[in-house]
Scaffold this active site. Structure first.
Site, PDB file in Angstrom:
ATOM      1  N   LEU A  15       1.069  14.778  15.494  1.00 33.61           N
ATOM      2  CA  LEU A  15      -0.536  14.776  15.023  1.00 33.61           C
ATOM      3  C   LEU A  15      -1.073  15.723  15.549  1.00 33.61           C
ATOM      4  O   LEU A  15      -1.968  16.370  14.870  1.00 33.61           O
ATOM      5  CB  LEU A  15      -1.165  13.269  15.441  1.00 33.61           C
ATOM      6  CG  LEU A  15      -0.626  12.050  14.681  1.00 33.61           C
ATOM      7  CD1 LEU A  15      -1.558  10.890  15.555  1.00 33.61           C
ATOM      8  CD2 LEU A  15      -1.225  12.103  13.372  1.00 33.61           C
ATOM      9  N   GLY A  16      -0.837  16.157  16.793  1.00 34.71           N
ATOM     10  CA  GLY A  16      -1.768  17.389  17.456  1.00 34.71           C
ATOM     11  C   GLY A  16      -1.132  17.857  18.704  1.00 34.71           C
ATOM     12  O   GLY A  16      -0.434  16.965  19.477  1.00 34.71           O
ATOM     13  N   GLY A  18      -2.785  18.979  22.531  1.00 37.68           N
ATOM     14  CA  GLY A  18      -3.904  19.374  23.428  1.00 37.68           C
ATOM     15  C   GLY A  18      -3.345  20.366  24.453  1.00 37.68           C
ATOM     16  O   GLY A  18      -2.286  20.794  24.354  1.00 37.68           O
ATOM     17  N   PHE A  20      -2.727  19.804  27.419  1.00 36.98           N
ATOM     18  CA  PHE A  20      -1.598  19.510  28.471  1.00 36.98           C
ATOM     19  C   PHE A  20      -0.909  18.263  27.730  1.00 36.98           C
ATOM     20  O   PHE A  20      -0.104  17.447  28.531  1.00 36.98           O
ATOM     21  CB  PHE A  20      -2.098  19.147  29.715  1.00 36.98           C
ATOM     22  CG  PHE A  20      -3.240  18.283  29.856  1.00 36.98           C
ATOM     23  CD1 PHE A  20      -4.522  18.877  29.906  1.00 36.98           C
ATOM     24  CD2 PHE A  20      -3.281  16.976  29.763  1.00 36.98           C
ATOM     25  CE1 PHE A  20      -5.695  18.316  29.917  1.00 36.98           C
ATOM     26  CE2 PHE A  20      -4.338  16.190  29.970  1.00 36.98           C
ATOM     27  CZ  PHE A  20      -5.565  16.852  30.108  1.00 36.98           C
ATOM     28  N   LYS A  22       0.874  16.220  23.986  1.00 43.65           N
ATOM     29  CA  LYS A  22       1.259  16.042  22.589  1.00 43.65           C
ATOM     30  C   LYS A  22       0.872  14.625  22.031  1.00 43.65           C
ATOM     31  O   LYS A  22       1.168  13.876  22.965  1.00 43.65           O
ATOM     32  CB  LYS A  22       2.590  16.436  22.416  1.00 43.65           C
ATOM     33  CG  LYS A  22       3.029  17.897  22.473  1.00 43.65           C
ATOM     34  CD  LYS A  22       4.291  18.456  22.176  1.00 43.65           C
ATOM     35  CE  LYS A  22       4.460  19.763  22.161  1.00 43.65           C
ATOM     36  NZ  LYS A  22       6.012  20.261  22.119  1.00 43.65           N
ATOM     37  N   VAL A  23       0.330  14.568  20.628  1.00 43.29           N
ATOM     38  CA  VAL A  23      -0.049  13.292  20.352  1.00 43.29           C
ATOM     39  C   VAL A  23       0.605  13.152  18.929  1.00 43.29           C
ATOM     40  O   VAL A  23       0.846  13.992  18.044  1.00 43.29           O
ATOM     41  CB  VAL A  23      -1.447  13.149  20.010  1.00 43.29           C
ATOM     42  CG1 VAL A  23      -1.814  11.696  19.330  1.00 43.29           C
ATOM     43  CG2 VAL A  23      -2.138  13.539  21.243  1.00 43.29           C
ATOM     44  N   LYS A  38      -0.171   9.559  23.005  1.00 44.28           N
ATOM     45  CA  LYS A  38      -0.573  10.785  23.710  1.00 44.28           C
ATOM     46  C   LYS A  38       0.469  11.068  24.892  1.00 44.28           C
ATOM     47  O   LYS A  38       0.368  10.183  25.732  1.00 44.28           O
ATOM     48  CB  LYS A  38      -1.895  10.758  24.401  1.00 44.28           C
ATOM     49  CG  LYS A  38      -2.541  12.002  24.874  1.00 44.28           C
ATOM     50  CD  LYS A  38      -3.923  11.815  25.078  1.00 44.28           C
ATOM     51  CE  LYS A  38      -4.535  13.153  25.876  1.00 44.28           C
ATOM     52  NZ  LYS A  38      -5.876  13.063  25.592  1.00 44.28           N
ATOM     53  N   ASP A 140     -17.884  15.814  27.274  1.00 43.23           N
ATOM     54  CA  ASP A 140     -17.119  16.702  26.355  1.00 43.23           C
ATOM     55  C   ASP A 140     -17.232  16.522  25.039  1.00 43.23           C
ATOM     56  O   ASP A 140     -16.464  16.442  24.182  1.00 43.23           O
ATOM     57  CB  ASP A 140     -15.512  16.667  26.712  1.00 43.23           C
ATOM     58  CG  ASP A 140     -14.894  17.909  26.280  1.00 43.23           C
ATOM     59  OD1 ASP A 140     -15.400  18.810  25.994  1.00 43.23           O
ATOM     60  OD2 ASP A 140     -13.480  17.919  26.265  1.00 43.23           O
TER      61      ASP A 140
HETATM   62  P1  ATP Z   1      -7.378  18.703  24.992  1.00 44.18           P
HETATM   63  O1  ATP Z   1      -6.876  17.592  25.668  1.00 44.18           O
HETATM   64  O2  ATP Z   1      -6.988  19.976  25.367  1.00 44.18           O
HETATM   65  O3  ATP Z   1      -9.077  18.553  25.242  1.00 44.18           O
HETATM   66  P2  ATP Z   1      -7.439  17.778  22.453  1.00 44.18           P
HETATM   67  O4  ATP Z   1      -8.792  16.725  22.629  1.00 44.18           O
HETATM   68  O5  ATP Z   1      -7.327  18.502  20.990  1.00 44.18           O
HETATM   69  O6  ATP Z   1      -7.391  18.909  23.380  1.00 44.18           O
HETATM   70  P3  ATP Z   1      -5.722  15.338  22.645  1.00 44.18           P
HETATM   71  O7  ATP Z   1      -6.616  14.359  23.146  1.00 44.18           O
HETATM   72  O8  ATP Z   1      -4.395  15.616  23.362  1.00 44.18           O
HETATM   73  O9  ATP Z   1      -6.068  16.818  22.833  1.00 44.18           O
HETATM   74  O10 ATP Z   1      -5.413  15.385  21.003  1.00 44.18           O
HETATM   75  C1  ATP Z   1      -4.360  16.293  20.410  1.00 44.18           C
HETATM   76  C2  ATP Z   1      -4.586  16.128  18.803  1.00 44.18           C
HETATM   77  O11 ATP Z   1      -4.126  14.819  18.460  1.00 44.18           O
HETATM   78  C3  ATP Z   1      -6.023  16.257  18.461  1.00 44.18           C
HETATM   79  O12 ATP Z   1      -6.099  17.332  17.202  1.00 44.18           O
HETATM   80  C4  ATP Z   1      -6.425  15.032  18.000  1.00 44.18           C
HETATM   81  O13 ATP Z   1      -7.027  15.220  16.635  1.00 44.18           O
HETATM   82  C5  ATP Z   1      -5.212  14.150  17.522  1.00 44.18           C
HETATM   83  N1  ATP Z   1      -5.365  12.772  18.211  1.00 44.18           N
HETATM   84  C6  ATP Z   1      -5.579  12.450  19.515  1.00 44.18           C
HETATM   85  N2  ATP Z   1      -5.975  11.062  19.536  1.00 44.18           N
HETATM   86  C7  ATP Z   1      -5.597  10.642  18.368  1.00 44.18           C
HETATM   87  C8  ATP Z   1      -5.743   9.421  17.546  1.00 44.18           C
HETATM   88  N3  ATP Z   1      -6.044   8.256  18.479  1.00 44.18           N
HETATM   89  N4  ATP Z   1      -5.459   9.207  16.527  1.00 44.18           N
HETATM   90  C9  ATP Z   1      -5.107  10.266  15.609  1.00 44.18           C
HETATM   91  N5  ATP Z   1      -5.279  11.371  16.094  1.00 44.18           N
HETATM   92  C10 ATP Z   1      -5.356  11.582  17.591  1.00 44.18           C
END
Ligand code: ATP
Length: 299
Positions: A15-16, A18, A20, A22-23, A38, A140
């Site tokens: 999905l994405g 971050g 540190f 991967k989701v 995550k 944040d």
């Molecule tokens: P960082 O942790 O570096 O601030 P981030 O917020 O992008 O970055 P994550 O929270 O690890 O990092 O999320 C990574 C990606 O996964 C994001 O693009 C987010 O949209 C997607 N994502 C996170 N949580 C969910 C969720 N519960 N449902 C759907 N997508 C999600």
């Protein structure tokens, strides 16, 4: 990872990514329900204490709270190489993309639907009041950390706050924090000045940045490092602007105009001095909200 099964979760897609983590989108093999997992490398957790404390905080806070406008943490689990948060899957992407699309799809002469913006924004105000009452500050808040759920009967999407890695529980008698954190474009003046800040007030400022973006389609304070702009220029603009500028002021295009009541809300949130900045509980009493139901959260 795709196609693998961890415990009872089959990994379907990425999905994405971050800073540190991967989701992944996963499906529970027992119930068929989707989740977002995550995954954080244990190696990185062991070697970077900041990542460790960020994850510890996120888990501790998400385990403690349950709100329809906060991404729900179902459980945590570990594999040989990863620590994993099993989260509610939110299916509609980030508010960032939603805002971009909303404004791109406006036809010439069409103004943004302020009632829609109001109903989206009220969800954020209500969940932040709720968190602050529990002495939790997010620190944040930004368009990328707000996810959209389409799982609703209402015509307005449900917003879900995510990424509690910088969140803190504050001491009510001594709420002042010092660690500078969050994205620069959402930083309140007192964060930039490094004089200590009340996270409730800086969250309130960030909501002002978000509301401006919902109304006009871009952030009130931007900088572009790729074009050689320095972050100090951005900080100068945040510290020196007495009030934000609105597109209709320079485009002279009436279709880009925003109601004065909406501008008043933004201006009261983006008040430079934290002690003069509006309290979130007062925001809902402002004229802009006179014509809608104030208690909306998960519609
Ligand atoms: P960082 O942790 O570096 O601030 P981030 O917020 O992008 O970055 P994550 O929270 O690890 O990092 O999320 C990574 C990606 O996964 C994001 O693009 C987010 O949209 C997607 N994502 C996170 N949580 C969910 C969720 N519960 N449902 C759907 N997508 C999600």
């Amino acid at each position: 990872m795709i196609g693998k099964t961890i415990w009872k979760f089959r990994i379907q897609k990425l999905l994405g990514v971050g800073a540190f983590s991967k989701v992944y989108l996963v499906e529970c093999t027992e119930t068929g329900k989707k989740y977002a997992i995550k995954m954080i490398s244990k190696d990185r957790l062991a070697h970077d204490s900041r990542i460790r404390s960020s994850i510890d905080r996120e888990v501790a806070i998400l385990e403690y709270i349950d709100h329809p406008n906060v991404v729900h943490l179902d459980c945590t689990m570990e594999t040989e190489h990863h620590f994993c948060l099993v989260l509610e899957h939110v299916d509609g992407g980030e508010l960032y993309d939603y805002v971009e699309k909303l404004h791109k799809n406006l036809t010439p002469g069409q103004t943004v639907d302020e009632m829609l913006i109001k109903r989206l924004f009220l969800q954020l105000v209500n969940v932040m009041i709720w968190l602050h009452e529990k002495h939790i500050v997010h620190r944040d808040l930004k368009l990328e950390n707000i996810l959209i759920s389409s799982a609703t009967d209402s015509d307005v999407p449900v917003l879900k706050l995510s990424d509690f890695g910088l969140a803190r529980v504050i001491e009510v008698d001594n709420p002042i924090l010092r660690t500078r954190c969050g994205s620069e474009e959402y930083a309140a003046p007192e964060i930039i000045q490094n004089t200590g800040y009340d996270g409730r007030k800086t969250d309130t400022w960030a909501l002002g940045v978000i509301l401006y973006a919902l109304l006009v389609g871009y952030l009130p304070f931007m900088y572009n490092p790729a074009r050689g702009e320095k972050v100090s220029h951005l900080f100068y603009r945040i510290l020196s602007s007495s009030q934000v500028k609105w597109p209709s002021e320079w485009t002279k295009d009436p279709s880009r105009s925003i109601s004065q009541e909406a501008k008043d809300v933004v201006n009261s949130l983006l008040t430079r001095q934290p002690d003069k900045r509006i309290d979130l509980t007062e925001v809902k009493k402002m004229a802009w909200f006179n014509d809608c139901d104030l208690d909306v959260d998960m519609a």
